[in-house]
Design a protein around this motif. Structure first.
Motif, PDB file in Angstrom:
ATOM      1  N   ILE A 443       0.846  -1.297   0.014  1.00  0.00           N
ATOM      2  CA  ILE A 443       0.196   0.046  -0.082  1.00  0.00           C
ATOM      3  C   ILE A 443       0.760   1.235  -0.059  1.00  0.00           C
ATOM      4  O   ILE A 443       0.584   2.175  -0.715  1.00  0.00           O
ATOM      5  CB  ILE A 443      -0.868   0.000   1.177  1.00  0.00           C
ATOM      6  N   LEU A 444       1.685   1.262   0.871  1.00  0.00           N
ATOM      7  CA  LEU A 444       2.633   2.468   0.818  1.00  0.00           C
ATOM      8  C   LEU A 444       3.753   2.621  -0.151  1.00  0.00           C
ATOM      9  O   LEU A 444       3.803   3.838  -0.896  1.00  0.00           O
ATOM     10  CB  LEU A 444       3.474   2.337   2.287  1.00  0.00           C
ATOM     11  N   HIS A 445       3.957   1.461  -0.856  1.00  0.00           N
ATOM     12  CA  HIS A 445       4.698   1.802  -2.140  1.00  0.00           C
ATOM     13  C   HIS A 445       3.829   2.167  -3.324  1.00  0.00           C
ATOM     14  O   HIS A 445       4.462   3.071  -4.210  1.00  0.00           O
ATOM     15  CB  HIS A 445       5.135   0.033  -2.397  1.00  0.00           C
ATOM     16  N   GLU A 446       2.508   1.887  -3.038  1.00  0.00           N
ATOM     17  CA  GLU A 446       1.665   2.706  -4.100  1.00  0.00           C
ATOM     18  C   GLU A 446       1.495   4.162  -3.953  1.00  0.00           C
ATOM     19  O   GLU A 446       1.215   5.151  -4.835  1.00  0.00           O
ATOM     20  CB  GLU A 446       0.495   2.014  -4.272  1.00  0.00           C
ATOM     21  N   ILE A 447       1.370   4.576  -2.546  1.00  0.00           N
ATOM     22  CA  ILE A 447       0.981   5.871  -2.405  1.00  0.00           C
ATOM     23  C   ILE A 447       2.200   6.831  -1.985  1.00  0.00           C
ATOM     24  O   ILE A 447       1.836   7.958  -1.649  1.00  0.00           O
ATOM     25  CB  ILE A 447      -0.005   6.065  -1.303  1.00  0.00           C
ATOM     26  N   ARG A 448       3.312   6.430  -2.001  1.00  0.00           N
ATOM     27  CA  ARG A 448       4.357   7.194  -1.722  1.00  0.00           C
ATOM     28  C   ARG A 448       4.791   8.615  -2.444  1.00  0.00           C
ATOM     29  O   ARG A 448       5.403   9.399  -2.078  1.00  0.00           O
ATOM     30  CB  ARG A 448       5.962   6.282  -1.734  1.00  0.00           C
ATOM     31  N   ASN A 449       4.168   8.487  -3.715  1.00  0.00           N
ATOM     32  CA  ASN A 449       4.416   9.777  -4.527  1.00  0.00           C
ATOM     33  C   ASN A 449       3.178  10.933  -4.356  1.00  0.00           C
ATOM     34  O   ASN A 449       3.017  11.985  -4.982  1.00  0.00           O
ATOM     35  CB  ASN A 449       4.170   9.518  -5.904  1.00  0.00           C
ATOM     36  N   HIS A 450       2.387  10.824  -3.208  1.00  0.00           N
ATOM     37  CA  HIS A 450       1.424  11.574  -2.618  1.00  0.00           C
ATOM     38  C   HIS A 450       1.938  12.432  -1.499  1.00  0.00           C
ATOM     39  O   HIS A 450       1.941  11.936  -0.335  1.00  0.00           O
ATOM     40  CB  HIS A 450       0.132  10.823  -2.243  1.00  0.00           C
ATOM     41  N   PRO A 451       2.525  13.450  -1.690  1.00  0.00           N
ATOM     42  CA  PRO A 451       3.339  14.298  -0.739  1.00  0.00           C
ATOM     43  C   PRO A 451       2.621  14.538   0.398  1.00  0.00           C
ATOM     44  O   PRO A 451       3.218  14.345   1.694  1.00  0.00           O
ATOM     45  CB  PRO A 451       3.426  15.710  -1.369  1.00  0.00           C
ATOM     46  N   GLY A 452       1.406  14.840   0.569  1.00  0.00           N
ATOM     47  CA  GLY A 452       0.598  15.113   1.942  1.00  0.00           C
ATOM     48  C   GLY A 452       0.610  13.749   2.569  1.00  0.00           C
ATOM     49  O   GLY A 452       0.916  13.678   3.778  1.00  0.00           O
ATOM     50  N   LEU A 453       0.112  12.625   1.873  1.00  0.00           N
ATOM     51  CA  LEU A 453       0.106  11.391   2.854  1.00  0.00           C
ATOM     52  C   LEU A 453       1.454  11.014   3.270  1.00  0.00           C
ATOM     53  O   LEU A 453       1.589  10.476   4.370  1.00  0.00           O
ATOM     54  CB  LEU A 453      -0.501  10.382   1.777  1.00  0.00           C
ATOM     55  N   LYS A 454       2.605  11.262   2.355  1.00  0.00           N
ATOM     56  CA  LYS A 454       3.832  10.873   2.526  1.00  0.00           C
ATOM     57  C   LYS A 454       4.279  11.316   3.859  1.00  0.00           C
ATOM     58  O   LYS A 454       4.710  10.737   5.059  1.00  0.00           O
ATOM     59  CB  LYS A 454       4.751  11.035   1.459  1.00  0.00           C
ATOM     60  N   SER A 455       4.208  12.495   4.136  1.00  0.00           N
ATOM     61  CA  SER A 455       4.895  13.419   5.065  1.00  0.00           C
ATOM     62  C   SER A 455       4.023  13.096   6.264  1.00  0.00           C
ATOM     63  O   SER A 455       4.538  12.713   7.566  1.00  0.00           O
ATOM     64  CB  SER A 455       4.653  15.067   4.866  1.00  0.00           C
ATOM     65  N   SER A 456       2.760  13.081   6.392  1.00  0.00           N
ATOM     66  CA  SER A 456       1.764  12.756   7.588  1.00  0.00           C
ATOM     67  C   SER A 456       2.171  11.329   8.120  1.00  0.00           C
ATOM     68  O   SER A 456       2.381  11.045   9.247  1.00  0.00           O
ATOM     69  CB  SER A 456       0.431  13.140   7.532  1.00  0.00           C
TER      70      SER A 456
END
Length: 712
Positions: A443-456
Motif C-alpha cells: 500500500i505504501l509503495h503505491e501511495i509514496r508519490n502523494h506528498p501530503g500522505l507521505k509526510s503525515s
C-alpha cells in the motif's frame, strides 16, 4: 579368636564396599553435573549462534550477549529458584523451547530478545510476589503461550495457563462452551457469555433453543443486550437471515416476519441488511457497535455470493449488460458490501471470490455511484466500516493510488495511521504481523508519490517508533524502519534482483531435476490431473504408472522427472503423496520443484510436504498469494508463482507446460519475458481475466520488504 578375625574381615569388606559406593556416587554426581553443564552450555551456544544469523545490528547483538552470557549466569550464581527448581533447569527449558518455536516459525529470531525480557519480568514478579495478570494480559499472546510451556508444572506456570486460557477463549471463542462451566472461570462467566454471543452466536443460540438449563440461567441473569438479542432468535431455516437484525428485533425496530418478507426479494433484503450493519457499526453505544462484527462479515460473504457474485462469475463470457444486469439500480452501499463479500481474504472457497474483471466492474460502478456526494462522505457516513479489508483488496489490484486520488488526504492518512499503529497486535503471531506488514508495504509503495500522505505517515511512524512495545521488539523496529524507507523512496523495489530469473543450475542436483505435484480427492483434482497429463507429449516424455502415482521422464535434454500422485485412490491423496515422496527419497532424488494443484483449503496439507530444497514452487490454487510467506521461510531464494484471486487449469497447465519445457531444454527462465509472452497468448476474456491475478516471482513487493526486514 577365629570368630573375631572373621568379624574383622567382614567389617573390612563392608567398609571397602561403603567407600567404593561413596566414591562411585561422587563420581556419578560429577558426571551428572558435568552432563548438565554440557547440555546447558551446548544448547545455549547453539541457540546464540542461530540468533546471530538474524541481524547484525549492534543493539540486537548486545542484547543477545547480555542475556545469555551475563543475565543467565548471574541468575545461576544467585541460586534463583521457583518451587525449589533451580533457575538453570528453567533456563535450559527456555533455550529448548526457543529453538523449537524458531524451527516451527512460531516466533521470528528478531522476536527472541522480547521473549527473554518477558521471561525476566515473569521471574521478577514471582520473586516480588506480584500478580502476573497485568503483564500477561498486555504481552503478545504468542509469547505468553511460549512462556506457558517454559513454566509448565510450576506454580507460576499454572497462573500463566489460566490467563492464557481466558485469552485463548477470546481468540478462539468455540473454546468457551467447553470451559465456561469450570470453577476457575466462574468470575468471568458473564463476560464469556457476552463474547460467545458476539463471536459464536450459533453456539449460544443452539444451547438456549435446546433448553440447556445452565445457559438458560446465564441468559436470564445477564443484562447484556447482545446476549438477549442472540438468544431470542428462533433456530429455524431463517436463522442466518434473522441474526443480523436480532438487535433491531430486541429494540422493536423490526419483526421476524418483516425479515421473512424481505428475503422474498433478494435486493430488498441485501439493502436492508447493509443498512442495519452500518446502523449497528456507527452506534455510539460500544456494545451495539461491536455487536456480531465477525459473524456479520461472514454472513455478508454468504449473502453477497448467493445473491450476486455467483451469478456474475457464472456469466463470465457474457456481454457486460447481461453479466452485470443483477447489479442494476443498486446503490453505492450495496455495491461496497458486494466488494467486501468478494474479497478473497474473507471467503472460504475461491469460487465465491469476485473474478478480477468482476471486481473492477463493481469497483468502477461503486465510484460512479459515489460521485454526487463524494467518496469521503460515503465513508464518513458508514464510519469506514471494513475499510481495512476493502483497502487490502484494492491493493491486490494495484488501485490504491486511484483510491487515494478520490479520498481526502487527511482522512486517508488518519486511517492508514491507525492501521500502522495496530500492526503489532497483541493477539497476532509474528507471522500474522508480518503478513499484515507485507500488505501495508504494498500500500505504501503505491501511495509514496502523494506528498501530503507521505509526510503525515512518516510523522506517524516516527511517533509509533517511540512506543515501548516497538522499542522493546527488534522485529517491530525493523518493520517500521523499512516501511518508512518505502515512503521516503529509500527502499528500491527494483534493486533486489533475487527473483528476476530462475537459473537452471539451481534446479539441478546430482540426481535428475525432480518435480513433485500434489492432487487431492475431489472432482476438481480429477479434472486438473487429466488435463495436466494431456500436456505431456509422448515424443518428449516417457510415462510410467506406479500405482498411486505416475512419473513422466524426459526423453531428451536435461534429465527431469515429474511425479504426480493420483486423485481418488483407495488409500487417499495423503497416503498416495507420502508414498510418492518416500519413493523419491529412497531413489536418492531431491525435489527442487513443488506444484500444488487443487482448492485453497488443501494448500496447507501440500505445504507440510514442502522442503527447503525447493527452488521453484507453484501455488496455483485460489488465493495462493497469502501463503507465499510460509514458503519463503523455507528458502528465502525460492521462486514462487501464485494467484491473488482465482486459480484455474486454463492458466496452470499452459504455464507449467512452458516452464517444464524450458527446464528440460536448459533455458534460464526470465519471468518478465515469460509473463509478457503469456499476456499476449491469452486472448479470451476468461483467460485474460484469470491470468492478470497471477503473480510472477519478481513482483512480490511484500516479500522483498520482508527480505529486507528479516535480513535474508
Amino acid at each position: 579368636m577365629a570368630t573375631d578375625n572373621k568379624n574383622a574381615q567382614s567389617r573390612g569388606r563392608r567398609i571397602k564396599i561403603l567407600l567404593w559406593m561413596v566414591v562411585f556416587f561422587m563420581l556419578m554426581s560429577h558426571v551428572t553435573i558435568a552432563a548438565d553443564k554440557d547440555q546447558y552450555s551446548t544448547t545455549k551456544t547453539a541457540l546464540v549462534k542461530n540468533l546471530k544469523t538474524a541481524y547484525d545490528g549492534n543493539a540486537y547483538l548486545q542484547q543477545i550477549d547480555r542475556f545469555y552470557f551475563k543475565t543467565c549466569d548471574s541468575l545461576i550464581k544467585k541460586k534463583f529458584k521457583i518451587d525449589n527448581i533451580k533457575v538453570k533447569v528453567i533456563l535450559l527449558r527456555l533455550f529448548d523451547v526457543s529453538n523449537d518455536k524458531i524451527s516451527s516459525s512460531d516466533i521470528t529470531l528478531l522476536g527472541i530478545p522480547a521473549l527473554n525480557n518477558n521471561f525476566l519480568l515473569t521471574l521478577k514478579n514471582f520473586n516480588s510476589k506480584t500478580s502476573i495478570n497485568d503483564l500477561y494480559m498486555h504481552m503478545s499472546f504468542s509469547q505468553a503461550k511460549i512462556l506457558q510451556t517454559v513454566f509448565e508444572g510450576l506454580s507460576v506456570g499454572d497462573s500463566i495457563k489460566n490467563i492464557n486460557g481466558l485469552r485463548e477463549m477470546y481468540v478462539e471463542p468455540y473454546f468457551i462452551s467447553s470451559r465456561i462451566e469450570l470453577a476457575q472461570y466462574l468470575p468471568y462467566q458473564d463476560t464469556l457469555l457476552y463474547l460467545l454471543a458476539n463471536v459464536a452466536p450459533e453456539i449460544l443460540n443452539k444451547k438456549v433453543n435446546d433448553n440447556n438449563a445452565f445457559y438458560t440461567s446465564l441468559v436470564e441473569k445477564s443484562n447484556r443486550a447482545s446476549v438477549k438479542a442472540v438468544a431470542q432468535v428462533k433456530a429455524d431455516t431463517y436463522f442466518d437471515n434473522t441474526l443480523p437484525f436480532s438487535m433491531a428485533i430486541l429494540q422493536n425496530r423490526i419483526t421476524a416476519d418483516d425479515i421473512k418478507k424481505l428475503t422474498l426479494v433478494p435486493k430488498d433484503y441485501y439493502h436492508a441488511f447493509a443498512q442495519e450493519i452500518v446502523r449497528l457499526y456507527t452506534d455510539k453505544d460500544p456494545e451495539v457497535n461491536h455487536f456480531l462484527n465477525e459473524p456479520i462479515a461472514e454472513l455478508n460473504v454468504k449473502f453477497g455470493n448467493y445473491y450476486f457474485i455467483k451469478q456474475i462469475n457464472d456469466l463470465h463470457e457474457s456481454p457486460d449488460n447481461v453479466r452485470f444486469k443483477v447489479l442494476e439500480d443498486l446503490p453505492a452501499l450495496d455495491l461496497y458490501f458486494i466488494l467486501l463479500a468478494g474479497n478473497y481474504d474473507l471467503v472460504q472457497d475461491g469460487s465465491s471470490a469476485l473474478y478480477t474483471s468482476s471486481f473492477l466492474y463493481v469497483y468502477k460502478k461503486f465510484l460512479k455511484e459515489t460521485e454526487k456526494d463524494g467518496l469521503n462522505k460515503f465513508f464518513d457516513d458508514i464510519g469506514y466500516y471494513q475499510f481495512n479489508s476493502f483497502l487490502s483488496n484494492v491493493s491486490d489490484y494495484g488501485l490504491v493510488d486511484d483510491l487515494a486520488n478520490n479520498l481526502n488526504e487527511d482522512k486517508f492518512s488518519e486511517f492508514l495511521g491507525r492501521y500502522l499503529e495496530t500492526l503489532p497486535g497483541k493477539e497476532l503471531s509474528d507471522n500474522e504481523i508480518i503478513l499484515n506488514a507485507m500488505t501495508m508495504a504494498e500500500i505504501l509503495h503505491e501511495i509514496r508519490n502523494h506528498p501530503g500522505l507521505k509526510s503525515s505517515l512518516i510523522a506517524r511512524i516516527e511517533k509509533i517508533e517511540k512506543e515501548p512495545v516497538v522499542q522493546n521488539h527488534f522485529l517491530y523496529q525493523r518493520m517500521y524502519t523499512v516501511l518508512k524507507d518505502i515512503l521516503q523512496d529509500k527502499f528500491k523495489y527494483e534493486s533486489d534482483r533475487s527473483y528476476d530469473v530462475l537459473r537452471i543450475k539451481r534446479m539441478q542436483t546430482k540426481s535428475p531435476i525432480v518435480q513433485a505435484c500434489f492432487y487431492y480427492d475431489d472432482e476438481d483434482a480429477v479434472s486438473s490431473f487429466n488435463n495436466s497429463n494431456a500436456t505431456y507429449d509422448s515424443k518428449m516424455w516417457e510415462k510410467k504408472d506406479m500405482g498411486n502415482y505416475i512419473v513422466f521422464t524426459s526423453k531428451t535434454g536435461n534429465s527431469m522427472k515429474v511425479f504426480m500422485n493420483k486423485p481418488n485412490t483407495k488409500e487417499g491423496s495423503d497416503s498416495a503423496q507420502n508414498k510418492m515422496l518416500q519413493d523419491i527419497k529412497q531413489s536418492g532424488y531431491t525435489v527442487t520443484s513443488y506444484i500444488h494443484r487443487g482448492h485453497s483449503y488443501h494448500l496447507p496439507e501440500s505445504m507440510k510436504k514442502f522442503t527447503s530444497s525447493a527452488q521453484f514452487v507453484f501455488l496455483g490454487s485460489c488465493g495462493g498469494y497469502k501463503q507465499v510467506l510460509k514458503v519463503f521461510q523455507l528458502n528465502p531464494d525460492v521462486n514462487i508463482i501464485a494467484t491473488r484471486s482465482v486459480g484455474s487449469k486454463q492458466i496452470n497447465d499452459p504455464l507449467l507446460e512452458r516452464i517444464n519445457s524450458d527446464i528440460v531444454n536448459g533455458k534460464d527462465i526470465n519471468w518478465d519475458t515469460l509473463w509478457a509472452e503469456f499476456d499476449k497468448k491469452f486472448q479470451s476474456k476468461m483467460t485474460k481475466d484469470l491470468f492478470v491475478a497471477y503473480m510472477p516471482p519478481n513482483k512480490y513487493i511484500g516479500i522483498k520488504f520482508m527480505r529486507k526486514v528479516l535480513n535474508y
